[in-house]
Write an enzyme that holds these catalytic residues in place. Structure first.
Site, PDB file in Angstrom:
ATOM      1  N   HIS A  69      54.049  42.210  29.806  1.00  9.21           N
ATOM      2  CA  HIS A  69      53.814  43.152  28.720  1.00  9.21           C
ATOM      3  C   HIS A  69      54.551  44.439  29.064  1.00  9.21           C
ATOM      4  O   HIS A  69      54.527  44.876  30.218  1.00  9.21           O
ATOM      5  CB  HIS A  69      52.315  43.417  28.563  1.00  9.21           C
ATOM      6  CG  HIS A  69      51.991  44.245  27.369  1.00  9.21           C
ATOM      7  ND1 HIS A  69      52.194  43.790  26.082  1.00  9.21           N
ATOM      8  CD2 HIS A  69      51.497  45.498  27.261  1.00  9.21           C
ATOM      9  CE1 HIS A  69      51.830  44.732  25.231  1.00  9.21           C
ATOM     10  NE2 HIS A  69      51.412  45.787  25.919  1.00  9.21           N
ATOM     11  N   CYS A  73      51.079  52.992  46.126  1.00 10.21           N
ATOM     12  CA  CYS A  73      49.619  52.956  46.202  1.00 10.21           C
ATOM     13  C   CYS A  73      49.026  54.336  46.438  1.00 10.21           C
ATOM     14  O   CYS A  73      47.802  54.510  46.349  1.00 10.21           O
ATOM     15  CB  CYS A  73      49.179  51.974  47.281  1.00 10.21           C
ATOM     16  SG  CYS A  73      49.507  50.259  46.820  1.00 10.21           S
ATOM     17  N   ASP A  83      39.552  42.339  47.242  1.00 10.55           N
ATOM     18  CA  ASP A  83      40.939  42.454  46.797  1.00 10.55           C
ATOM     19  C   ASP A  83      41.231  41.748  45.478  1.00 10.55           C
ATOM     20  O   ASP A  83      42.096  42.176  44.727  1.00 10.55           O
ATOM     21  CB  ASP A  83      41.855  41.899  47.892  1.00 10.55           C
ATOM     22  CG  ASP A  83      41.729  42.704  49.162  1.00 10.55           C
ATOM     23  OD1 ASP A  83      42.184  43.859  49.161  1.00 10.55           O
ATOM     24  OD2 ASP A  83      41.138  42.213  50.142  1.00 10.55           O
TER      25      ASP A  83
HETATM   26  N1  LIG Z   1      39.522  49.545  36.074  1.00  9.78           N
HETATM   27  C1  LIG Z   1      38.818  48.722  36.865  1.00  9.78           C
HETATM   28  N2  LIG Z   1      37.847  47.967  36.354  1.00  9.78           N
HETATM   29  C2  LIG Z   1      37.132  47.146  37.137  1.00  9.78           C
HETATM   30  N3  LIG Z   1      37.307  47.036  38.439  1.00  9.78           N
HETATM   31  C3  LIG Z   1      38.272  47.764  39.002  1.00  9.78           C
HETATM   32  C4  LIG Z   1      39.076  48.658  38.248  1.00  9.78           C
HETATM   33  N4  LIG Z   1      39.972  49.238  39.086  1.00  9.78           N
HETATM   34  C5  LIG Z   1      39.725  48.745  40.300  1.00  9.78           C
HETATM   35  N5  LIG Z   1      38.712  47.861  40.266  1.00  9.78           N
HETATM   36  C6  LIG Z   1      38.132  47.113  41.385  1.00  9.78           C
HETATM   37  O1  LIG Z   1      37.805  48.030  42.408  1.00  9.78           O
HETATM   38  C7  LIG Z   1      38.019  47.441  43.681  1.00  9.78           C
HETATM   39  C8  LIG Z   1      38.917  48.312  44.474  1.00  9.78           C
HETATM   40  O2  LIG Z   1      40.139  48.435  43.768  1.00  9.78           O
HETATM   41  P1  LIG Z   1      41.503  48.496  44.516  1.00  9.78           P
HETATM   42  O3  LIG Z   1      42.554  48.693  43.502  1.00  9.78           O
HETATM   43  O4  LIG Z   1      41.383  49.463  45.617  1.00  9.78           O
HETATM   44  O5  LIG Z   1      41.568  47.057  45.145  1.00  9.78           O
HETATM   45  P2  LIG Z   1      42.833  46.187  45.418  1.00  9.78           P
HETATM   46  O6  LIG Z   1      43.176  45.477  44.168  1.00  9.78           O
HETATM   47  O7  LIG Z   1      42.537  45.396  46.631  1.00  9.78           O
HETATM   48  O8  LIG Z   1      43.932  47.261  45.682  1.00  9.78           O
HETATM   49  P3  LIG Z   1      45.337  47.017  46.372  1.00  9.78           P
HETATM   50  O9  LIG Z   1      46.174  46.326  45.392  1.00  9.78           O
HETATM   51  O10 LIG Z   1      45.785  48.392  46.608  1.00  9.78           O
HETATM   52  O11 LIG Z   1      45.092  46.177  47.575  1.00  9.78           O
HETATM   53  C9  LIG Z   1      38.593  46.068  43.439  1.00  9.78           C
HETATM   54  O12 LIG Z   1      37.554  45.125  43.552  1.00  9.78           O
HETATM   55  C10 LIG Z   1      39.109  46.156  42.030  1.00  9.78           C
HETATM   56  O13 LIG Z   1      39.087  44.904  41.399  1.00  9.78           O
HETATM   57 MG   LIG Z   2      43.768  44.891  48.194  1.00  6.00          MG
END
Ligand SMILES: Nc1ncnc2c1ncn2[C@@H]1O[C@H](COP(=O)(O)OP(=O)(O)OP(=O)(O)O)[C@@H](O)[C@H]1O
Ligand SMILES: [Mg+2]
Length: 376
Positions: free
Chosen positions: A186, A42, A97
């Site tokens: 994939h 991460c 999340d």
């Molecule tokens: N490419 C993207 N397009 C749309 N939304 C995105 C994109 N990348 C991240 N997000 C959104 O941004 C927010 C923050 O992303 P982040 O990856 O930090 O969350 P997360 O999935 O909880 O991460 P982690 O898996 O590390 O807990 C989330 O709501 C995620 O869905």
């Molecule tokens: Mg998260």
């Protein structure tokens, strides 16, 4: 999670090998997975400020594209389709999340995807860590994972394919333990190994754990010790193996999520690449409160403080600290403590607004103060 990019991969690696071929000692060194990625786990996430800027564009009203479908200008949030097939109850607004959509029958579907570059050299362990991390976002919103598909990129000219097989085996074993099918995926040829999963789960829409539901007067619990970031950075630099970090990263957040729901909690998030401070800031901001962190109560893995002292701090951790700095009242704490509480975690625990049996209370939510985060 966004994947930061392709730069910095290891040059001069041996030709592609076939499954079953034995490796020389030199080749074994060049097959250290962490040498094939600039970041790891991460810590390779796009920094939070940059991510929020591009995601905000998605939330803005979308003008009709001259070559796109003729849906016309969207009056409200750009992501809402004109005729949705389900009600979005957790979307992009607060960077929660996972996405949650209510469908017919009173159930909610949970959707999330996570992938990253190697955080440890052992391919089976990396597979287990990546899958535990991908499943974690379902648990973080109070859901149960049901089916997952693998997401794999592999530099097939430079890394043996049997290592990729081990990665997938690790992911499968974790999903099986979670009661979640792995039913596809994939795979692409890419310059750095990347692995993760897109996971679909189910939840009760009345019993979700939301990032925006924190209320003043609620204790904050943390279900895994911090420090995997600095230990992984040390592992990448020296090859030392830290079983305590692997154990933490491969522990499912299932029990923590069930315990949070059983305790009546309604607010949680998981601690991953933005570190405790980054994720807690997001929670406090979304909930309109200030989070007070009792620094002495924060648990760390053995060896974490020493790794910081020895300089094994990732760029991601420093970016986390810079991101929260304008919103942080750091009190008397110096750089070492700040780097530890900002350490970019991979597959970290749940941060829960509420008291959970067995999890240390690391702070409290209070009415909003000038700073959204205060350390005591
Ligand atoms: N490419 C993207 N397009 C749309 N939304 C995105 C994109 N990348 C991240 N997000 C959104 O941004 C927010 C923050 O992303 P982040 O990856 O930090 O969350 P997360 O999935 O909880 O991460 P982690 O898996 O590390 O807990 C989330 O709501 C995620 O869905
Ligand atoms: Mg998260």
């Amino acid at each position: 999670m966004l994947y930061e990019g392709y730069s910095g991969w290891e040059p001069n690696l041996p030709r592609a090998r076939r499954i079953g071929e034995t490796m020389t000692a030199t080749e074994r060194d060049t097959t250290r997975l962490t040498r094939h990625a600039r970041g790891g786990g991460c810590a390779c996430k796009i920094p939070p400020g940059e991510l929020e800027t591009i995601v905000a564009e998605l939330l803005a009203p979308q003008p009709a594209h001259p070559h796109g479908p003729s849906l016309g200008e969207q009056p409200g949030r750009g992501l809402t389709p004109p005729s949705p097939n389900g009600e979005l109850v957790i979307g992009l607004d607060d960077g929660d999340d996972a996405a949650v959509v209510c469908v017919e029958g009173g159930r909610a579907i949970v959707a999330t995807a996570d992938f990253f570059t190697p955080v440890v050299d052992d391919p089976y362990d990396w597979g287990r860590i990546a899958a535990t991390n991908a499943l974690s976002d379902v648990y973080a919103v109070g859901g149960t994972p049901v089916v997952a598909v693998n997401l794999l990129a592999w530099p097939r000219q430079t890394l043996p394919m049997d290592l990729a097989r081990e990665v997938l085996r690790g992911g499968l074993d974790v999903a099986r333990a979670a009661g979640c099918h792995v039913a596809g995926g994939h795979s692409v040829d890419g310059p750095e190994p990347v692995y993760g999963m897109a996971v679909t789960g189910l939840a009760d829409p009345e019993r979700l754990l939301r990032i925006d539901a924190g209320r003043p007067g609620t204790p904050i619990s943390l279900t895994k010790p911090l420090g995997v970031g600095v230990l992984n950075t040390r592992h990448k630099a020296t090859g030392e193996v830290f079983p305590q970090a692997i154990e933490a990263m491969t522990t499912l957040n299932r029990d923590a999520s069930l315990a949070a729901l059983a305790a009546g909690a309604r607010c949680a998030t998981d601690v991953t690449g933005f570190g405790l401070l980054g994720h807690l800031y997001k929670l406090a901001r979304a909930s309109g409160v200030t989070a007070v962190v009792d620094v002495a109560a924060v648990p760390y893995l053995e060896g974490a403080r020493e790794a910081v002292r020895d300089g094994h701090v990732s760029g991601g951790t420093r970016r986390n600290l810079a991101w929260v700095a304008p919103h942080l009242d750091a009190g008397r704490f110096g750089e070492e403590d700040l780097l530890l509480v900002a350490d970019a975690q991979t597959s970290g625990g749940l941060l829960i607004a509420g008291e959970i049996p067995g999890a240390p209370v690391v702070g409290e939510l209070v009415p909003r103060e000038p700073a959204a985060l205060r350390l005591i």
